[in-house]
Design an enzyme around this catalytic site. Structure first.
Site, PDB file in Angstrom:
ATOM      1  N   GLU A  32       0.811  -1.227   0.000  1.00 56.56           N
ATOM      2  CA  GLU A  32       0.000   0.000   0.000  1.00 56.56           C
ATOM      3  C   GLU A  32       0.847   1.280   0.000  1.00 56.56           C
ATOM      4  OE1 GLU A  32      -3.355   0.829  -0.176  1.00 56.56           O
ATOM      5  OE2 GLU A  32      -3.586  -1.227  -0.877  1.00 56.56           O
ATOM      6  N   HIS A  34       3.641   1.744  -1.769  1.00 59.57           N
ATOM      7  CA  HIS A  34       3.896   1.993  -3.185  1.00 59.57           C
ATOM      8  C   HIS A  34       2.617   2.482  -3.886  1.00 59.57           C
ATOM      9  CE1 HIS A  34       6.882  -1.375  -2.334  1.00 59.57           C
ATOM     10  NE2 HIS A  34       7.680  -0.433  -2.797  1.00 59.57           N
ATOM     11  N   LYS A 146       8.963   7.643   3.825  1.00 56.38           N
ATOM     12  CA  LYS A 146       9.530   6.499   4.548  1.00 56.38           C
ATOM     13  C   LYS A 146      11.059   6.449   4.395  1.00 56.38           C
ATOM     14  CE  LYS A 146      10.031   2.002   5.719  1.00 56.38           C
ATOM     15  NZ  LYS A 146      11.250   1.676   5.026  1.00 56.38           N
ATOM     16  N   ASP A 147      11.536   6.698   3.169  1.00 60.50           N
ATOM     17  CA  ASP A 147      12.978   6.731   2.917  1.00 60.50           C
ATOM     18  C   ASP A 147      13.404   8.193   2.837  1.00 60.50           C
ATOM     19  OD1 ASP A 147      13.508   3.733   2.383  1.00 60.50           O
ATOM     20  OD2 ASP A 147      11.755   4.198   1.176  1.00 60.50           O
ATOM     21  N   GLN A 150      16.697   9.287   1.302  1.00 57.34           N
ATOM     22  CA  GLN A 150      16.671   9.046  -0.146  1.00 57.34           C
ATOM     23  C   GLN A 150      15.995  10.208  -0.866  1.00 57.34           C
ATOM     24  OE1 GLN A 150      15.864   5.117  -2.107  1.00 57.34           O
ATOM     25  NE2 GLN A 150      13.811   5.942  -2.304  1.00 57.34           N
ATOM     26  N   SER A 182       6.862  -1.912   4.548  1.00 62.51           N
ATOM     27  CA  SER A 182       8.137  -2.084   3.864  1.00 62.51           C
ATOM     28  C   SER A 182       8.180  -3.491   3.303  1.00 62.51           C
ATOM     29  CB  SER A 182       9.296  -1.891   4.850  1.00 62.51           C
ATOM     30  OG  SER A 182      10.490  -2.432   4.307  1.00 62.51           O
ATOM     31  N   SER A 183       8.765  -3.629   2.126  1.00 62.31           N
ATOM     32  CA  SER A 183       8.897  -4.969   1.539  1.00 62.31           C
ATOM     33  C   SER A 183       9.679  -5.861   2.489  1.00 62.31           C
ATOM     34  CB  SER A 183       9.602  -4.877   0.193  1.00 62.31           C
ATOM     35  OG  SER A 183       8.964  -3.910  -0.614  1.00 62.31           O
TER      36      SER A 183
HETATM   37  P1  AMP Z   1      11.155   0.590  -2.738  1.00 62.96           P
HETATM   38  O1  AMP Z   1      10.405  -0.390  -3.606  1.00 62.96           O
HETATM   39  O2  AMP Z   1      11.358   0.113  -1.335  1.00 62.96           O
HETATM   40  O3  AMP Z   1      12.406   1.103  -3.388  1.00 62.96           O
HETATM   41  O4  AMP Z   1      10.197   1.840  -2.586  1.00 62.96           O
HETATM   42  C1  AMP Z   1       9.715   2.514  -3.733  1.00 62.96           C
HETATM   43  C2  AMP Z   1       9.109   3.816  -3.296  1.00 62.96           C
HETATM   44  O5  AMP Z   1       8.036   3.572  -2.397  1.00 62.96           O
HETATM   45  C3  AMP Z   1      10.110   4.711  -2.544  1.00 62.96           C
HETATM   46  O6  AMP Z   1       9.929   6.045  -2.938  1.00 62.96           O
HETATM   47  C4  AMP Z   1       9.719   4.487  -1.116  1.00 62.96           C
HETATM   48  O7  AMP Z   1      10.052   5.574  -0.273  1.00 62.96           O
HETATM   49  C5  AMP Z   1       8.213   4.326  -1.232  1.00 62.96           C
HETATM   50  N1  AMP Z   1       7.697   3.638  -0.055  1.00 62.96           N
HETATM   51  C6  AMP Z   1       8.127   2.476   0.473  1.00 62.96           C
HETATM   52  N2  AMP Z   1       7.450   2.179   1.610  1.00 62.96           N
HETATM   53  C7  AMP Z   1       6.575   3.197   1.806  1.00 62.96           C
HETATM   54  C8  AMP Z   1       5.602   3.498   2.808  1.00 62.96           C
HETATM   55  N3  AMP Z   1       5.398   2.689   3.834  1.00 62.96           N
HETATM   56  N4  AMP Z   1       4.904   4.642   2.677  1.00 62.96           N
HETATM   57  C9  AMP Z   1       5.112   5.483   1.641  1.00 62.96           C
HETATM   58  N5  AMP Z   1       6.006   5.256   0.665  1.00 62.96           N
HETATM   59  C10 AMP Z   1       6.737   4.131   0.742  1.00 62.96           C
END
Ligand code: AMP
Length: 280
Positions: A32, A34, A146-147, A150, A182-183
């Protein structure tokens, strides 16, 4: 929804796409968090593009690249449901062909916190995001708070290199008990999963101390450490930092005129969780 695997085809598709184009870069294993980005991107743009790429260059040699969760079929179904127009799913050698040797090296914004704990991480992130930006030329690109570091690294790169993309930061999506989605949460054992909300509780405790008027950053951090140290399944706290939300520079005194972020990275067994809250 069109699924594209090569840079050349993605460039051509984006060049022909109706504008504005919004890009949502991801590493897949979508949740959710993403989808909150894709929904905003869908609402803001005529064309919505997402990428799914587990970027090898942002993982250290002893990190979880090989076992990072992958669920491409399900991810594509979700993206289709959310009204995605274009999905870029390149194999690693399409992004990093033989002889690839040009890198984006972020500066001070990438030095502390995740940059210190994961040497080379933000060089990998900045390089792949720069490539995704030049391949898709988005008007807008969406990232999660969240990041937090980044986002700061990408905003700085976008500004310093005049990439001209509007960077949209979306709030952190959490489980009902506060754990940020988080994944990597999939790695947690049931016991660790039960303990994991301590990370957000710790950040909230620090924020609370600040709200009640504490302006000494060390004391604000201490409030978070107190919660984390009480949790027996927390094996290590890599850091709790109070930083300027733009520059990621640590502050000693919490000033009211700066937007600040309290960020932490915590290890439960082999699982490393990061989270942050913005003060203000
Ligand atoms: P990732 O697949 O972990 O690289 O994340 C892809 C994007 O989704 C990044 O911009 C993350 O910051 C964002 N993201 C990951 N987890 C969350 C979350 N819990 N809430 C909001 N955005 C997220």
């Amino acid at each position: 929804m069109r699924v594209v695997e090569t840079c050349a085809e993605m460039m051509a598709a984006c060049r022909q796409a109706a504008r504005p184009l919004g890009l949502v870069p991801t590493m897949g294993a979508l949740h959710e968090g993403h989808l909150s980005l894709t929904r905003q991107a869908r609402a803001d743009n005529v064309t919505m593009a997402a990428s799914i790429f587990v970027n090898p260059t942002q993982f250290g040699p002893n990190e979880d690249f090989a076992r990072y969760p992958r669920s491409l079929e399900r991810d594509l179904e979700l993206l289709e449901t959310e009204g995605t127009d274009l999905v870029f799913v390149p194999p690693p050698d399409e992004v990093y062909p033989e002889g690839f040797d040009t890198w984006i090296e972020p500066g001070a914004v990438a030095e502390g916190m995740e940059g210190a704990a994961r040497p080379g991480h933000f060089r990998g992130v900045a390089t792949v995001v720069a490539k995704l930006f030049t391949i898709t030329r988005p008007e807008l690109a969406y990232f999660g708070q969240k990041d937090g570091q980044q986002v700061a690294v990408i905003r700085k790169m976008n500004h310093d290199l005049n990439l001209g993309v509007e960077i949209v930061t979306m709030p952190t999506i959490r489980e009902p008990d506060g754990l940020a989605l988080s994944s990597r949460n999939a790695y947690l054992t049931p016991e660790q999963r039960e303990a994991a909300p301590a990370v957000y509780r710790a950040l909230c405790a620090a924020e609370d101390v600040w709200r009640r008027g504490e302006r000494d950053a060390a004391r604000v951090q201490r409030a978070a450490y107190n919660i984390l140290e009480r949790e027996t399944l927390v094996d290590a706290v890599d850091y709790v930092s109070v930083v300027d939300a733009d520059s990621m520079r640590p502050v000693e005194t919490v000033q009211n005129d700066l937007e600040l972020m309290i960020a932490t990275a915590v290890r439960l067994g082999s699982v490393r969780l990061i989270d942050n809250v913005v003060l203000g």
